[in-house]
Scaffold this motif. Structure first.
Motif, PDB file in Angstrom:
ATOM      1  N   ALA A 134      39.014  40.612  18.592  1.00 16.05           N
ATOM      2  CA  ALA A 134      38.096  40.140  19.438  1.00 16.05           C
ATOM      3  C   ALA A 134      36.510  40.268  19.206  1.00 16.05           C
ATOM      4  CB  ALA A 134      38.467  40.300  20.845  1.00 16.05           C
ATOM      5  N   ASN A 135      36.199  41.322  19.039  1.00 16.49           N
ATOM      6  CA  ASN A 135      34.793  41.804  18.633  1.00 16.49           C
ATOM      7  C   ASN A 135      34.201  41.247  17.357  1.00 16.49           C
ATOM      8  OD1 ASN A 135      33.336  43.827  20.879  1.00 16.49           O
ATOM      9  ND2 ASN A 135      35.557  44.139  20.833  1.00 16.49           N
ATOM     10  N   LEU A 136      35.139  41.138  16.558  1.00 11.58           N
ATOM     11  CA  LEU A 136      34.792  40.462  15.188  1.00 11.58           C
ATOM     12  C   LEU A 136      34.823  38.923  15.098  1.00 11.58           C
ATOM     13  CD1 LEU A 136      36.555  42.912  12.363  1.00 11.58           C
ATOM     14  CD2 LEU A 136      33.853  42.887  13.247  1.00 11.58           C
ATOM     15  N   ARG A 137      35.592  38.451  16.208  1.00  2.00           N
ATOM     16  CA  ARG A 137      35.473  37.122  16.552  1.00  2.00           C
ATOM     17  C   ARG A 137      34.117  36.612  17.059  1.00  2.00           C
ATOM     18  NH1 ARG A 137      41.088  37.358  17.885  1.00  2.00           N
ATOM     19  NH2 ARG A 137      40.394  37.694  20.094  1.00  2.00           N
ATOM     20  N   HIS A 138      33.709  37.336  17.721  1.00  2.00           N
ATOM     21  CA  HIS A 138      32.396  37.349  18.334  1.00  2.00           C
ATOM     22  C   HIS A 138      31.407  38.430  18.124  1.00  2.00           C
ATOM     23  CE1 HIS A 138      34.877  34.266  20.715  1.00  2.00           C
ATOM     24  NE2 HIS A 138      35.618  35.365  21.017  1.00  2.00           N
ATOM     25  N   MET A 178      26.068  29.861  23.461  1.00  2.43           N
ATOM     26  CA  MET A 178      24.842  29.909  22.743  1.00  2.43           C
ATOM     27  C   MET A 178      24.493  31.329  22.103  1.00  2.43           C
ATOM     28  SD  MET A 178      22.298  28.279  25.780  1.00  2.43           S
ATOM     29  CE  MET A 178      20.778  28.756  24.987  1.00  2.43           C
ATOM     30  N   ILE A 179      25.111  32.446  22.631  1.00  2.00           N
ATOM     31  CA  ILE A 179      24.801  33.825  22.215  1.00  2.00           C
ATOM     32  C   ILE A 179      25.655  33.941  21.126  1.00  2.00           C
ATOM     33  CG2 ILE A 179      25.057  36.302  22.760  1.00  2.00           C
ATOM     34  CD1 ILE A 179      24.240  35.643  25.677  1.00  2.00           C
ATOM     35  N   ASP A 180      27.291  33.469  21.296  1.00  2.00           N
ATOM     36  CA  ASP A 180      27.941  33.395  20.184  1.00  2.00           C
ATOM     37  C   ASP A 180      27.705  33.041  18.912  1.00  2.00           C
ATOM     38  OD1 ASP A 180      30.506  34.556  19.571  1.00  2.00           O
ATOM     39  OD2 ASP A 180      31.516  32.515  19.932  1.00  2.00           O
ATOM     40  N   THR A 181      26.998  31.398  19.118  1.00  2.00           N
ATOM     41  CA  THR A 181      26.818  30.925  17.895  1.00  2.00           C
ATOM     42  C   THR A 181      25.343  31.228  17.360  1.00  2.00           C
ATOM     43  OG1 THR A 181      28.073  29.155  18.828  1.00  2.00           O
ATOM     44  CG2 THR A 181      26.167  28.369  17.079  1.00  2.00           C
ATOM     45  N   PHE A 194      26.715  40.326  31.896  1.00  2.00           N
ATOM     46  CA  PHE A 194      28.002  40.931  32.370  1.00  2.00           C
ATOM     47  C   PHE A 194      29.166  39.841  32.302  1.00  2.00           C
ATOM     48  CE2 PHE A 194      31.249  42.368  35.381  1.00  2.00           C
ATOM     49  CZ  PHE A 194      31.419  43.555  35.019  1.00  2.00           C
ATOM     50  N   LEU A 195      29.039  38.790  32.609  1.00  2.00           N
ATOM     51  CA  LEU A 195      30.139  37.792  32.795  1.00  2.00           C
ATOM     52  C   LEU A 195      30.561  36.964  31.443  1.00  2.00           C
ATOM     53  CD1 LEU A 195      29.230  35.720  35.972  1.00  2.00           C
ATOM     54  CD2 LEU A 195      31.265  37.475  35.714  1.00  2.00           C
ATOM     55  N   VAL A 196      29.420  37.095  30.713  1.00  2.00           N
ATOM     56  CA  VAL A 196      29.735  36.666  29.061  1.00  2.00           C
ATOM     57  C   VAL A 196      30.349  37.802  28.358  1.00  2.00           C
ATOM     58  CG1 VAL A 196      28.306  36.447  26.916  1.00  2.00           C
ATOM     59  CG2 VAL A 196      27.396  35.305  28.971  1.00  2.00           C
ATOM     60  N   ILE A 197      30.128  39.034  28.607  1.00  2.00           N
ATOM     61  CA  ILE A 197      30.787  40.087  28.068  1.00  2.00           C
ATOM     62  C   ILE A 197      32.429  40.131  28.675  1.00  2.00           C
ATOM     63  CG2 ILE A 197      31.036  42.717  27.663  1.00  2.00           C
ATOM     64  CD1 ILE A 197      27.820  42.737  28.061  1.00  2.00           C
ATOM     65  N   GLN A 198      32.612  39.883  29.632  1.00  3.31           N
ATOM     66  CA  GLN A 198      33.827  39.950  30.465  1.00  3.31           C
ATOM     67  C   GLN A 198      34.583  38.600  29.885  1.00  3.31           C
ATOM     68  OE1 GLN A 198      34.632  40.627  34.764  1.00  3.31           O
ATOM     69  NE2 GLN A 198      34.778  38.542  34.648  1.00  3.31           N
ATOM     70  N   LYS A 199      33.974  37.775  29.510  1.00  2.00           N
ATOM     71  CA  LYS A 199      34.957  36.458  28.709  1.00  2.00           C
ATOM     72  C   LYS A 199      35.360  36.907  27.508  1.00  2.00           C
ATOM     73  CE  LYS A 199      33.971  31.689  27.297  1.00  2.00           C
ATOM     74  NZ  LYS A 199      35.165  31.191  27.630  1.00  2.00           N
ATOM     75  N   MET A 200      34.549  38.016  26.797  1.00  2.00           N
ATOM     76  CA  MET A 200      35.045  38.206  25.746  1.00  2.00           C
ATOM     77  C   MET A 200      36.376  39.424  25.897  1.00  2.00           C
ATOM     78  SD  MET A 200      33.352  40.117  22.262  1.00  2.00           S
ATOM     79  CE  MET A 200      33.029  41.704  23.031  1.00  2.00           C
ATOM     80  N   THR A 201      36.004  40.257  26.701  1.00  2.00           N
ATOM     81  CA  THR A 201      36.888  41.288  27.071  1.00  2.00           C
ATOM     82  C   THR A 201      38.249  40.780  27.589  1.00  2.00           C
ATOM     83  OG1 THR A 201      36.188  41.746  29.373  1.00  2.00           O
ATOM     84  CG2 THR A 201      35.330  43.152  27.421  1.00  2.00           C
ATOM     85  N   ARG A 203      29.099  41.422  20.612  1.00  2.00           N
ATOM     86  CA  ARG A 203      29.206  42.624  20.478  1.00  2.00           C
ATOM     87  C   ARG A 203      27.649  43.075  20.293  1.00  2.00           C
ATOM     88  NH1 ARG A 203      32.365  46.877  21.777  1.00  2.00           N
ATOM     89  NH2 ARG A 203      31.480  48.739  20.616  1.00  2.00           N
ATOM     90  N   ILE A 204      26.922  42.521  19.462  1.00  7.01           N
ATOM     91  CA  ILE A 204      25.478  43.079  19.094  1.00  7.01           C
ATOM     92  C   ILE A 204      24.786  43.046  20.502  1.00  7.01           C
ATOM     93  CG2 ILE A 204      23.501  42.684  17.735  1.00  7.01           C
ATOM     94  CD1 ILE A 204      25.742  44.033  16.193  1.00  7.01           C
ATOM     95  N   MET A 205      24.806  41.996  21.257  1.00  8.66           N
ATOM     96  CA  MET A 205      24.354  41.643  22.669  1.00  8.66           C
ATOM     97  C   MET A 205      24.493  43.024  23.266  1.00  8.66           C
ATOM     98  SD  MET A 205      24.746  38.978  25.674  1.00  8.66           S
ATOM     99  CE  MET A 205      26.111  40.034  26.256  1.00  8.66           C
TER     100      MET A 205
END
Length: 236
Positions: A109-113, A38-41, A75-82, A117-119
């Motif tokens: 990874a940050n430019l894919r999502h 949801m946040i990514d999109t 936090f878990l959403v960010i962890q999924k990206m990291t 990153r902005i969140m």
């Protein structure tokens, strides 16, 4: 400061745990994946626990049977990206190549999502420390002195934060570009990313040069040991 959940998003004490005999229909990871998507999109501004619950077909308070708070979910959403970051050792790899590899992985990874990153930027949440821990052991296993690593990492962190925050914002601006009918496609994104990556590599090279100057007269021939049995990475 982390964002305070809206009143309708705050869990009650009793909602944080499932009632005896209540079975969860989803796993925690499925809830995290849904929030991530949801946040990514759509971006963090359009995210809420209520919207997430509607997407998953459950009541808002039911979300808190999977996570104790909105902050923990983010936090878990960010962890999924990291988790996409490349921070594993490569036997025999010199520290300069390790620095480029790990930092470019973080940038990509940050430019894919970019919305994730902005969140992170808006909520000011402390990101998961697993990546920092892995990178620390990568370089100390290579033989980099701690006093050198501390200075290098401090400069590197400032560079990465500033560069990636700006790059993520530009990425979102590119996606939203509507003035040029030929702008905004994959061709535009790839071209922009190539330019960003070249400047990014130049920045890392400056940090490498500064690290060598700091460590002089040490020849800085630090590299990952060939034998994994000697690594601290992955054991701590």
């Amino acid at each position: 400061m982390a964002e305070t959940p809206a009143l309708d998003e705050r869990p009650t004490t009793c909602a944080r745990k499932s009632k005896p005999g209540m079975e969860r229909s989803l796993t925690q990871q499925q809830v995290v994946d849904a929030a991530f998507d949801m946040i990514d999109t759509h971006g963090y501004a359009k995210f809420s626990m209520r919207a997430l619950a509607e997407k998953l077909g459950m009541g808002t308070m039911s979300i808190y049977t999977y996570v104790p708070s909105k902050q923990q979910l983010l936090f878990l959403v960010i962890q999924k990206m990291t988790d996409e970051y490349d921070n594993a050792p490569v036997p025999g790899e010199y520290w300069e190549d390790t620095l480029h590899r790990t930092c470019e992985s973080l940038l990509r990874a940050n430019l894919r999502h970019p919305n994730i990153r902005i969140m992170l930027l808006k909520t000011q949440l402390n990101p998961p420390q697993q990546h920092q821990k892995s990178v620390y052991y990568l370089h100390t296993d290579q033989g980099m002195p701690l006093e050198v690593y501390e200075v290098m990492y401090g400069v590197l962190r400032s560079f990465l934060t500033g560069f990636i925050d700006v790059a993520a914002k530009r990425q979102l601006e590119l996606i939203a570009q509507g003035d040029d009918a030929n702008m905004g496609g994959e061709w535009s994104r790839i071209s922009a990313n190539d330019t960003e990556l070249e400047r990014f590599r130049q920045g890392i090279d400056f940090i490498i040069a500064g690290t060598k100057a700091l460590a002089a007269p040490d020849p800085c021939n630090w590299r990952t040991p060939e034998d994994p049995a000697t690594w601290t990475w992955g054991r701590e």
